[in-house]
Design an enzyme around this catalytic site. Structure first.
Site, PDB file in Angstrom:
ATOM      1  N   GLU A  50       0.881  -1.162   0.000  1.00  0.00           N
ATOM      2  CA  GLU A  50       0.000   0.000   0.000  1.00  0.00           C
ATOM      3  C   GLU A  50       0.922   1.216   0.000  1.00  0.00           C
ATOM      4  OE1 GLU A  50      -2.212   0.900   3.532  1.00  0.00           O
ATOM      5  OE2 GLU A  50      -3.567   2.253   2.463  1.00  0.00           O
ATOM      6  N   ARG A 336       5.760 -12.736   9.083  1.00  0.00           N
ATOM      7  CA  ARG A 336       6.467 -11.510   8.762  1.00  0.00           C
ATOM      8  C   ARG A 336       7.782 -11.486   9.528  1.00  0.00           C
ATOM      9  NH1 ARG A 336       2.359  -7.508   9.820  1.00  0.00           N
ATOM     10  NH2 ARG A 336       3.790  -6.198   8.654  1.00  0.00           N
ATOM     11  N   LYS A 346       4.839   0.318  10.019  1.00  0.00           N
ATOM     12  CA  LYS A 346       4.871   1.557   9.238  1.00  0.00           C
ATOM     13  C   LYS A 346       4.451   2.746  10.082  1.00  0.00           C
ATOM     14  CE  LYS A 346       3.438  -0.155   4.806  1.00  0.00           C
ATOM     15  NZ  LYS A 346       2.582   0.154   3.651  1.00  0.00           N
TER      16      LYS A 346
END
Length: 640
Positions: A50, A336, A346
RNA sequence: UGGGGCGUAGCCAAGCGGUAAGGCAACGGGUUUUGGUCCCGUGAUGCGUAGGUUCGAAUCCUGCCGCCCCAGCCA
């Protein structure tokens, strides 16, 4: 790119696919199994960030996985902006992401990078009497061949359509599919599988129930198809304010998996989108957009992180509810990456930037791709790291040392050596003739003779590292101290005869020494064993420079693990950046190319900062230190 | 107290019923004009735990324990 129909990983007559060359993981096994079983004829993966932040080492893992699989099975990997939320996204991010991906895969998997001509939208075709949307890739690398053609029903597109194109390319965008997505939404309503819901966000929240308590059905769940269709159209037309209504899937409000409790598919958002401008005021949710974007691009394997595992039933429900004619993509999940002494979310990285705890997204201390690049981490080292940590499903916390090891291993055989004194200590060689200069021959890389040699000027006054002299040497200290000898790298053996101290502070400001002319580099007298060799720079010939020493950003091994009333910012290390402004470099370093790796002997790998270094005013970043056995001994002595 | 995952050495991670790979880290030693590199050596009688099946279990079955994720009109 090779035509994938000649792919060596095609099923063999006995149904077994050839064993892969790279290290195996459960995802590659699945891909290989799908190929072997003939479920797919080529592999298409995707990397779908994104555009709301910069890429970091965790994304690098996903990139290496997706492009690595594409590369291994001679398929392709599409770069796609997952941009369905206009309020969080920005072109600054799509640009940085695109650049970072290209940098990371350059020379390794660029031939697998799927992009598309600027502005091109999906092709609409008729597949066995049904409408279908398909957005074929163009391989970004040169030499692409073949021709585009609509795929046949029941057949995954594979990597076989890869037309060469002179047109400028751009990444794929989920937002390029807003029109088809809308049509799919309409189709879902027509099939009685979605409806427009007028409940407020608070009501929807309340009615969703709880994990252990079933939800409550929307009062609008059973409104007619015609009414929902009308409302959906008016939502699109902008008749309603934000959050007034949503389009919801009609699944099961009592499902134990909360994502199946009539999830929202579309919401109203009167906002300008970075890629579609003001064309839309309704935007699809992730779950609705992602699987369909995968389908539209002919993705065969949609690999994401573990938190999406509970979304998989919804991913599959949408594809099945629409009864889409081509092969459906398969979503699978992996863990992850977490790494010690840094943060990966983020939101937290954005905070570090916004609150100016770092100089920007590309601050060399950041775990971002751009930060690592600026610091001097080679793309190949990052890829190597991603290969070594593997891909699995268990929560993990990889030690940064692993990454640093990969960086050193990549740099050691190819980084030229040079001498640089970071914290200079003046040394006067009393018996060396004043005004005399010798050019000493130094090898550029002991690992690679083909890199040749260079000449380094030597004279009466030189600088050595403050750390290489101790007035009172601790045990096992091999370097210079009063009465002791060391070798000057590529020059002579010197002996410390005296020190000059600052009368005020008592600090040693100069070392007096004598040299032994018989020990000139290359001529090593018998029985002359000197325990240490130190680097040096001739005072008259030195180049002045600024050097930035970077350490871990945080003092906590896991900064995300904060106490209840704490803040991860609290564990920031105030000493993570040390700027040295009085460094002395050997003359050859004046020609250093920004970004190019060089080893300062005995210290570490460095590179001229691409942003701040100027001819005549060089600025170097420390990429990573060399391993330091003495530091370990010293540390142990401190503890003992 | 619902659902979905995961537990193999300090950290990653192979292992897919036949007797615990590999890497990083650590620790010894050798080579060395970088205390770098390189080379050699050292670590699990044990795979969260307790049972069961089997000639044989990290692998299959059952119970238990621990950790992670899910109740955004974020992705």
């Amino acid at each position: 790119m090779t035509d994938s129909n000649t792919n060596e990983h095609q099923p063999t007559p006995d149904g077994a696919a050839e064993a892969p060359a790279e290290h195996q993981d459960f995802l590659r096994e699945m891909v290989q199994g799908d190929l072997a079983a003939g479920r797919i004829s080529g592999v298409v993966t995707r990397f779908p960030p994104e555009p709301n932040g910069y890429l970091h080492i965790g994304h690098a893992k996903a990139i290496c996985l997706n492009f690595g699989i594409a590369r291994q099975f001679e398929g392709q990997c599409n770069l796609r902006m997952d941009d369905t939320n206009p309020t969080k996204e920005d072109v600054e991010y799509v640009d940085s992401i695109t650049a970072d991906v290209k940098w990371l895969i350059a020379g390794w998997a660029d031939h697998c990078l799927g992009m598309k001509p600027v502005g091109r939208l999906p092709e609409k075709s008729d597949l066995g009497g049904r409408e279908d949307y398909y957005q074929p890739p163009v391989m970004a690398a040169e030499g692409a061949t073949g021709s585009a053609s609509a795929p046949e029903a029941g057949d995954a597109p594979g990597g076989s359509e890869a037309p060469a194109s002179p047109e400028p390319l751009e990444p794929f965008y989920a937002s390029d599919y807003f029109e088809p997505l809308y049509e799919y939404a309409v189709e879902l309503v027509r099939r009685g599988k979605a409806y427009v819901c007028d409940h407020t966000p608070a009501e929807v929240d309340e009615m969703r129930g709880a994990p252990h308590r079933p939800g409550q059905e929307s009062a609008f769940r059973d409104r007619t198809v015609g009414e929902s269709l009308d409302l959906l159209e008016r939502m699109r037309a902008g008749e309603f304010p934000d959050a007034a209504r949503t389009l919801r899937a009609k699944i099961d409000m009592s499902a134990p998996n909360v994502w199946l409790r009539d999830p929202v598919l579309y919401r109203i958002r009167h906002a300008t989108h970075h890629h579609t401008g003001d064309d839309w005021c309704i935007y699809p949710m992730y779950d609705f957009a992602h699987g369909l974007s995968d389908y539209i691009e002919g993705i065969t394997h949609s690999l994401c992180t573990l938190e999406f595992e509970v979304h998989r039933p919804l991913y599959e429900w949408i594809l099945e509810a629409l009864d889409l004619p081509r092969a459906h993509p398969r979503q699978r999940e992996f863990a992850r990456l977490n790494m010690t002494y840094t943060v990966m979310s983020k939101r937290k990285l954005l905070r570090l930037v916004q609150e100016e705890h770092v100089s920007g997204w590309d601050d060399p201390r950041m775990p971002t791709v751009s930060g690592m690049r600026r610091r001097g981490y080679p793309a190949a080292a990052i890829r190597d790291f991603c290969g070594r940590i593997g891909v699995a499903k268990s929560d993990n916390m990889v030690q940064v040392q692993m990454l640093e090891h990969c960086v050193r291993e990549d740099l050691n055989p190819r980084a030229p050596r040079a001498m640089a004194v970071l914290r200079p200590l003046r040394v006067v060689i009393e018996n060396y003739p004043e005004g005399h200069v010798e050019e000493m021959e130094a090898v550029n890389n002991p690992e690679d003779a083909s890199m040749g040699t260079r000449l380094v000027p030597f004279s009466r006054v030189i600088y050595i590292e403050q750390d290489d002299f101790r007035e009172v040497p601790p045990p096992k200290y091999f370097r210079l101290s009063p009465g002791k000898e060391v070798r000057l790298r590529y020059a002579y053996v010197i002996k410390c005869t005296d020190v000059v101290k600052d009368p005020e502070t008592g600090e040693v400001v100069e070392v007096r020494a004598t040299y032994d002319p018989a020990t000139r580099s290359g001529m090593n007298p018998e029985g002359r064993k000197v325990k240490a060799t130190v680097h040096w720079v001739s005072a008259d010939h030195a180049i002045d420079a600024e050097v930035r020493l970077y350490g871990a950003l945080f003092t906590a091994e896991d900064p995300e693990d904060v106490p209840e009333d704490g803040d991860f910012i609290d564990s920031l290390d105030p000493d993570s950046l040390e700027t040295l402004t009085d460094c002395k470099l050997e003359p050859s370093l004046g020609a250093a190319v920004p970004g190019a790796a060089v080893q300062f002997e005995r210290l570490g790998y460095f590179c001229a900062d691409p942003e701040d270094s100027r001819p005549g005013a060089p600025v170097f970043n420390r990429t990573v230190t060399l391993k330091d056995a003495w530091a370990r001994i010293e540390k142990k002595q401190g503890q003992g």
